[in-house]
Design a protein around this motif. Sequence first.
Motif, PDB file in Angstrom:
ATOM      1  N   VAL A  37       1.820  67.650  22.556  1.00 10.60           N
ATOM      2  CA  VAL A  37       2.187  68.375  21.340  1.00 10.60           C
ATOM      3  C   VAL A  37       1.018  69.249  20.915  1.00 10.60           C
ATOM      4  CG1 VAL A  37       2.636  68.104  18.869  1.00 10.60           C
ATOM      5  CG2 VAL A  37       3.892  66.723  20.519  1.00 10.60           C
ATOM      6  N   GLU A  38       1.282  70.495  20.589  1.00  9.18           N
ATOM      7  CA  GLU A  38       0.256  71.440  20.154  1.00  9.18           C
ATOM      8  C   GLU A  38       0.094  71.353  18.634  1.00  9.18           C
ATOM      9  OE1 GLU A  38      -2.675  73.506  19.963  1.00  9.18           O
ATOM     10  OE2 GLU A  38      -1.841  73.652  21.996  1.00  9.18           O
ATOM     11  N   MET A  39      -1.112  70.966  18.180  1.00  9.85           N
ATOM     12  CA  MET A  39      -1.358  70.792  16.739  1.00  9.85           C
ATOM     13  C   MET A  39      -2.351  71.810  16.197  1.00  9.85           C
ATOM     14  SD  MET A  39       0.349  68.077  15.574  1.00  9.85           S
ATOM     15  CE  MET A  39      -0.590  67.406  14.210  1.00  9.85           C
ATOM     16  N   THR A  40      -2.706  72.822  16.961  1.00  6.89           N
ATOM     17  CA  THR A  40      -3.781  73.733  16.583  1.00  6.89           C
ATOM     18  C   THR A  40      -3.526  74.406  15.242  1.00  6.89           C
ATOM     19  OG1 THR A  40      -4.197  74.153  18.921  1.00  6.89           O
ATOM     20  CG2 THR A  40      -5.149  75.697  17.330  1.00  6.89           C
ATOM     21  N   ASN A  41      -2.310  74.892  15.028  1.00  5.63           N
ATOM     22  CA  ASN A  41      -2.017  75.653  13.814  1.00  5.63           C
ATOM     23  C   ASN A  41      -2.254  74.842  12.548  1.00  5.63           C
ATOM     24  OD1 ASN A  41      -1.281  77.803  15.401  1.00  5.63           O
ATOM     25  ND2 ASN A  41       0.899  77.271  15.405  1.00  5.63           N
ATOM     26  N   HIS A  42      -1.918  73.574  12.585  1.00  5.97           N
ATOM     27  CA  HIS A  42      -2.005  72.742  11.384  1.00  5.97           C
ATOM     28  C   HIS A  42      -3.340  72.011  11.292  1.00  5.97           C
ATOM     29  CE1 HIS A  42      -0.043  70.734   7.972  1.00  5.97           C
ATOM     30  NE2 HIS A  42      -0.690  69.649   8.349  1.00  5.97           N
ATOM     31  N   SER A  43      -3.914  71.636  12.434  1.00  2.13           N
ATOM     32  CA  SER A  43      -5.082  70.760  12.422  1.00  2.13           C
ATOM     33  C   SER A  43      -6.326  71.445  11.887  1.00  2.13           C
ATOM     34  CB  SER A  43      -5.351  70.220  13.831  1.00  2.13           C
ATOM     35  OG  SER A  43      -5.600  71.287  14.735  1.00  2.13           O
ATOM     36  N   GLY A  44      -6.473  72.761  12.121  1.00  2.00           N
ATOM     37  CA  GLY A  44      -7.671  73.445  11.638  1.00  2.00           C
ATOM     38  C   GLY A  44      -7.778  73.414  10.123  1.00  2.00           C
ATOM     39  N   GLU A  45      -6.687  73.732   9.450  1.00  2.00           N
ATOM     40  CA  GLU A  45      -6.677  73.709   7.988  1.00  2.00           C
ATOM     41  C   GLU A  45      -6.871  72.283   7.469  1.00  2.00           C
ATOM     42  OE1 GLU A  45      -3.557  74.502   4.298  1.00  2.00           O
ATOM     43  OE2 GLU A  45      -3.042  75.128   6.339  1.00  2.00           O
ATOM     44  N   ALA A  46      -6.191  71.313   8.118  1.00  2.98           N
ATOM     45  CA  ALA A  46      -6.320  69.915   7.687  1.00  2.98           C
ATOM     46  C   ALA A  46      -7.749  69.420   7.842  1.00  2.98           C
ATOM     47  CB  ALA A  46      -5.374  69.036   8.502  1.00  2.98           C
TER      48      ALA A  46
ATOM     49  N   GLU B  29      -5.589  59.894  -2.365  1.00  2.00           N
ATOM     50  CA  GLU B  29      -4.178  60.259  -2.423  1.00  2.00           C
ATOM     51  C   GLU B  29      -3.951  61.646  -1.819  1.00  2.00           C
ATOM     52  OE1 GLU B  29      -0.295  59.792  -2.644  1.00  2.00           O
ATOM     53  OE2 GLU B  29      -1.794  58.238  -3.077  1.00  2.00           O
ATOM     54  N   GLU B  30      -4.859  62.578  -2.120  1.00  2.00           N
ATOM     55  CA  GLU B  30      -4.743  63.924  -1.539  1.00  2.00           C
ATOM     56  C   GLU B  30      -4.985  63.881  -0.035  1.00  2.00           C
ATOM     57  OE1 GLU B  30      -6.909  68.322  -1.800  1.00  2.00           O
ATOM     58  OE2 GLU B  30      -7.218  66.846  -3.409  1.00  2.00           O
ATOM     59  N   ALA B  31      -5.959  63.078   0.392  1.00  2.00           N
ATOM     60  CA  ALA B  31      -6.230  62.949   1.829  1.00  2.00           C
ATOM     61  C   ALA B  31      -5.015  62.369   2.555  1.00  2.00           C
ATOM     62  CB  ALA B  31      -7.448  62.056   2.047  1.00  2.00           C
ATOM     63  N   ARG B  32      -4.350  61.416   1.909  1.00  2.00           N
ATOM     64  CA  ARG B  32      -3.158  60.833   2.537  1.00  2.00           C
ATOM     65  C   ARG B  32      -2.080  61.892   2.726  1.00  2.00           C
ATOM     66  NH1 ARG B  32       1.735  58.966   2.397  1.00  2.00           N
ATOM     67  NH2 ARG B  32       2.116  60.111   0.485  1.00  2.00           N
ATOM     68  N   GLU B  33      -1.889  62.780   1.744  1.00  2.00           N
ATOM     69  CA  GLU B  33      -0.886  63.836   1.855  1.00  2.00           C
ATOM     70  C   GLU B  33      -1.233  64.798   2.992  1.00  2.00           C
ATOM     71  OE1 GLU B  33       2.035  64.222   0.446  1.00  2.00           O
ATOM     72  OE2 GLU B  33       1.747  62.305  -0.582  1.00  2.00           O
ATOM     73  N   ILE B  34      -2.512  65.103   3.138  1.00  2.00           N
ATOM     74  CA  ILE B  34      -2.931  65.997   4.232  1.00  2.00           C
ATOM     75  C   ILE B  34      -2.620  65.350   5.587  1.00  2.00           C
ATOM     76  CG2 ILE B  34      -4.912  67.088   5.352  1.00  2.00           C
ATOM     77  CD1 ILE B  34      -6.214  67.192   2.522  1.00  2.00           C
TER      78      ILE B  34
ATOM     79  N   GLY C  93       1.109  65.162   6.316  1.00  2.00           N
ATOM     80  CA  GLY C  93       1.645  66.425   6.812  1.00  2.00           C
ATOM     81  C   GLY C  93       1.451  66.553   8.313  1.00  2.00           C
ATOM     82  N   MET C  94       0.263  66.149   8.806  1.00  2.00           N
ATOM     83  CA  MET C  94       0.026  66.160  10.253  1.00  2.00           C
ATOM     84  C   MET C  94       0.974  65.194  10.962  1.00  2.00           C
ATOM     85  SD  MET C  94      -4.130  66.274  10.631  1.00  2.00           S
ATOM     86  CE  MET C  94      -3.988  66.305  12.422  1.00  2.00           C
ATOM     87  N   CYS C  95       1.187  64.032  10.356  1.00  2.00           N
ATOM     88  CA  CYS C  95       2.070  63.030  10.971  1.00  2.00           C
ATOM     89  C   CYS C  95       3.493  63.562  11.107  1.00  2.00           C
ATOM     90  CB  CYS C  95       2.081  61.748  10.138  1.00  2.00           C
ATOM     91  SG  CYS C  95       0.550  60.799  10.191  1.00  2.00           S
ATOM     92  N   ARG C  96       3.996  64.181  10.047  1.00  2.00           N
ATOM     93  CA  ARG C  96       5.377  64.690  10.089  1.00  2.00           C
ATOM     94  C   ARG C  96       5.531  65.763  11.158  1.00  2.00           C
ATOM     95  NH1 ARG C  96       4.912  64.892   4.434  1.00  2.00           N
ATOM     96  NH2 ARG C  96       4.855  67.174   4.560  1.00  2.00           N
ATOM     97  N   GLN C  97       4.556  66.677  11.223  1.00  2.00           N
ATOM     98  CA  GLN C  97       4.628  67.732  12.229  1.00  2.00           C
ATOM     99  C   GLN C  97       4.575  67.138  13.637  1.00  2.00           C
ATOM    100  OE1 GLN C  97       1.205  70.177  12.656  1.00  2.00           O
ATOM    101  NE2 GLN C  97       2.249  71.770  13.840  1.00  2.00           N
ATOM    102  N   CYS C  98       3.668  66.195  13.835  1.00  2.00           N
ATOM    103  CA  CYS C  98       3.507  65.574  15.155  1.00  2.00           C
ATOM    104  C   CYS C  98       4.788  64.853  15.567  1.00  2.00           C
ATOM    105  CB  CYS C  98       2.327  64.605  15.118  1.00  2.00           C
ATOM    106  SG  CYS C  98       1.929  63.863  16.718  1.00  2.00           S
ATOM    107  N   ALA C  99       5.359  64.054  14.657  1.00  2.00           N
ATOM    108  CA  ALA C  99       6.571  63.289  14.978  1.00  2.00           C
ATOM    109  C   ALA C  99       7.739  64.211  15.280  1.00  2.00           C
ATOM    110  CB  ALA C  99       6.914  62.351  13.825  1.00  2.00           C
TER     111      ALA C  99
END
Length: 533
Positions: free
Chosen positions: A379-388, A399-404, A407-413
């Motif tokens: 799975v390619e995560m480049t677009n989302h992982s840099g900002e995260a 709590e904010e870190a969990r949301e970040i 977001g990566m988890c949802r995209q990956c899944a």
Amino acid sequence: MYKLLLADDESDIREGLMEVVDFEKYGFAVVGQAANGLEALQLCEKEKPDLIISDIRMPLMDGLTMLEKAREALPTARFIILSGYDDFEFARQAMALNCLSYLLKPISSAEFIDALADARKKLDEEMAQRRDLITLRRHFDDSLPLLRATLLGSLLNGGVSAQRAMEAAQRYNLPLRADAYMLALLRVEEKAGSSFSEKEPELTRLAAMDIARDLLGAAQAYVFHYQEWIAVLQWFQSGEADPVALMLPRLEEIRVSIDHYLGTGTRVGVSKPCYSLDGLKTCARQAISALEQCTFWEDQPLLCAADLEPGRADDLVVSDLLLRALDVALKKSALREANEALCALMEACQHGKPSLDAYRSYLMEIFVSLLHTARDMSVEMTNHSGEALARLIACPPPEEAREILWGMCRQCAAEIAENRVTSSRFIARSAEEYIQKNYADPKLTIDKLCGQLHVSPSYFSALFKRETQKTFLQRLTDVRMAHAMNLIAGTDKKTAQVAEAVGIADPSYFSYAFKRYYGVSPSQARRGKEAQP
């Protein structure tokens, strides 16, 4: 009642045995009869018999080959061989398959019944042996030291949750429930000229463990092997004195006694106290660090992490167990399970007062674990992982870190699920194309197909059934029978030629399979087509 499968290409023998022998009287229910090895193997997969009685010489697949494949799928099944050949090599191969009997045709009913009764006796003995609770209890008790050491090692490695560990500890009669825990790791080093077991360090460690157990006496502690060290885990109840004040004198007495009696040089690294089983992973890291420091302090053979790290804030350690749970959940695209694992990981940040560097390191470990999951599943995560990554490095509130991270988890899944569907359809389509091109190959098997597709047969079988609602053999039969009907209807080829053209080497079996599939024989189908205007 045991399940029995009867395989012989001679229908007279099968029918004769069914008429003469009262199988139920001897504890067997006949769940299937097969006229060839391939049909027998298919019945084995479906019925899962306990006893297979098979001829050696059969069409499509000989009996020995069928039994060998059946044994792979049914390791508990047992076999009786029927043969018209008094051949030593056949008998040798049969014995290699752990056959119970090798009977030569013609078979007398008395001889067959004796073999059947003997098979029943042996199956009963095997079943009784596996169900013998006394024997199992004895084996369990003998294995308790190893089971306890394995459980405690898993706790130190972070490989088991506290709840599961406590459940297992109760089964192993290990009273782990306590208010505080401390861990010590002992490295027993041989000294030059030592008279005790200089050439057998394993015996030295065993003797050192016995000394430790004797000196600990009634203390709530357990001594076991952990990696290359001797581990002493001690637990304390509320109301007792300070755990450090209690444990260090005991460990010093153990160290001095081991060196005195065994002529060794023992180093001891001791953790700080922790107050839950989940904290034992941190204790292991602390004890290892203290043990390593002993190398630089020649006059300090026993060091405690509390002395080396005075005033340090509580450690923040990522749970390997929770990281694995998150990884597995994402690979299954199970978002609810993934959310539970991530929430549990982030909950640890709510307790204690970790330093900013410790908190950032904690977030980075989770972030990197998610990247590993994505890499494993292509799975390619480049677009989302840099900002995260940029946001996590800034150490936002938990709590904010969990949301970040969520977001990566949802995209990956989501991408894993999409890739899985795409991949499954591609493999099923490739398999269909291969079957259409190679159905005439009499040696076409699922193993051969999977070799071309570079997937395992077990994975392919589940995937193909999910995509097509049919097994490989069912689909191959569909294709072969469709082509066979076209040849019968549109050509003047003989039945044997049609059978060969669709990959079935035995004309008799082809006729049998054709009639089973269409309800009419090849000759009847041909006459029916000729009769149409």
